[in-house]
Design an enzyme around this catalytic site. Structure first.
Site, mmCIF file in Angstrom:
data_model
loop_
_atom_site.group_PDB
_atom_site.id
_atom_site.type_symbol
_atom_site.label_atom_id
_atom_site.label_comp_id
_atom_site.label_asym_id
_atom_site.label_seq_id
_atom_site.Cartn_x
_atom_site.Cartn_y
_atom_site.Cartn_z
ATOM 1 N N GLY A 1 4.102 3.479 -2.092
ATOM 2 C CA GLY A 1 2.873 2.479 -2.261
ATOM 3 C C GLY A 1 2.422 2.437 -0.949
ATOM 4 N N ASP B 1 5.714 -3.044 8.905
ATOM 5 C CA ASP B 1 6.512 -4.185 8.025
ATOM 6 C C ASP B 1 5.825 -5.068 7.546
ATOM 7 O OD1 ASP B 1 9.569 -4.627 7.861
ATOM 8 O OD2 ASP B 1 8.911 -6.469 8.273
ATOM 9 N N SER B 2 5.764 -5.321 6.415
ATOM 10 C CA SER B 2 4.952 -6.535 5.352
ATOM 11 C C SER B 2 5.817 -7.136 4.623
ATOM 12 C CB SER B 2 4.157 -5.617 4.914
ATOM 13 O OG SER B 2 4.685 -4.565 4.099
ATOM 14 N N GLY C 1 5.173 -3.527 -5.627
ATOM 15 C CA GLY C 1 5.659 -4.678 -5.135
ATOM 16 C C GLY C 1 5.316 -6.016 -6.007
ATOM 17 N N ARG D 1 -2.567 -4.886 4.465
ATOM 18 C CA ARG D 1 -2.363 -3.575 5.299
ATOM 19 C C ARG D 1 -3.648 -2.898 5.617
ATOM 20 N NH1 ARG D 1 0.546 -2.375 1.440
ATOM 21 N NH2 ARG D 1 2.044 -3.189 2.527
ATOM 22 N N ASN E 1 8.276 3.824 1.506
ATOM 23 C CA ASN E 1 7.738 3.088 0.346
ATOM 24 C C ASN E 1 6.542 4.093 0.096
ATOM 25 O OD1 ASN E 1 5.827 1.500 -0.922
ATOM 26 N ND2 ASN E 1 7.110 -0.521 -0.295
#
Ligand code: ITT
Length: 198
Positions: A11, A69-70, A153, A181, A9
């Site tokens: 981002g 992981d989010s 996202g 994050r 990802n």
């Protein structure tokens, strides 16, 4: 100090690179180190998935790596999309498709917004099946009219508590200061510093 970040990802890479720069740590995206196929994400929690990803890549590469992981938990949807945030509208869904699905789900319920939170788990794997982890969250609400072009996202739909702007309307530094994050990364740095002193 350099840390390999195992994610596909972009981002996430941008944000963690920017955040760790503040601490003098260079973040190297895994695709600059090796070509490794992504593992299946089978965990039921963010914690399980972060642990699985980090240990998988660390064992493949034979070096310490971090993985994250989010996701977004929306109250009106009973905590969904949660660990399925990146695949809410189906496998390989784009951010736009996931956002459209979220708007539909809220409108179906006659809602224009709902309380929500972003959650982030980071795991630093450096020994076989052992490492350090940290967690961060940011509370707020999701809306049905997207605003802003920053972040990634669900950011155009997420308004952090105490703000009148969506995450996608905030500059990267500001998002990193208040985000799930950003907080998880900062805590991990503090833990690494403590461990180094032991
Ligand atoms: P990796 O597993 O390769 O790291 P991924 O995007 O699949 O990449 P996750 O499984 O952790 O990562 O899913 C995270 C999803 O949660 C992400 O794709 C967004 O849909 C959402 N998300 C997480 N943090 C976000 C943020 O800061 N802003 C907007 N959406 C976010």
């Amino acid at each position: 100090m350099k840390i390999v970040f195992a994610t596909k990802n972009r981002g996430k890479v941008r944000e963690v690179q920017e955040k760790l720069k503040e601490f003098g740590i260079e973040v190297v995206p895994i695709d600059e180190v090796a070509e490794v196929e992504a593992p299946e994400e089978t965990g039921k929690t963010f914690c399980e998935n972060a642990y699985q990803k980090a240990t998988y890549y660390s064992e493949k590469l034979g070096m310490p790596v971090i993985a994250e992981d989010s996701g977004l938990e929306v109250k009106a949807l009973g905590g969904k999309p949660g660990v399925y945030s990146s695949r809410f509208a189906g496998e390989n869904a784009t951010d736009e498709e996931n956002n459209r699905k979220l708007i539909e789900e809220l409108r179906k319920r006659g809602l224009e917004n709902s309380p929500a939170r972003y959650v982030s788990f980071i795991f630093l794997a450096f020994l076989e099946k052992a490492g350090l982890w940290s967690e961060g969250e940011v509370r707020g609400r999701v809306i049905t009219e997207p605003r802003g072009t920053g972040g990634f996202g669900y950011d155009p739909l997420f308004i952090p508590k105490g703000y009148g702007k969506t995450m996608a309307e905030l500059p990267l530094k500001e998002k990193n200061r208040i985000s799930h994050r950003g907080k998880a990364v900062e805590k991990l740095v503090n833990i690494i510093r403590l461990v180094k002193k032991l």
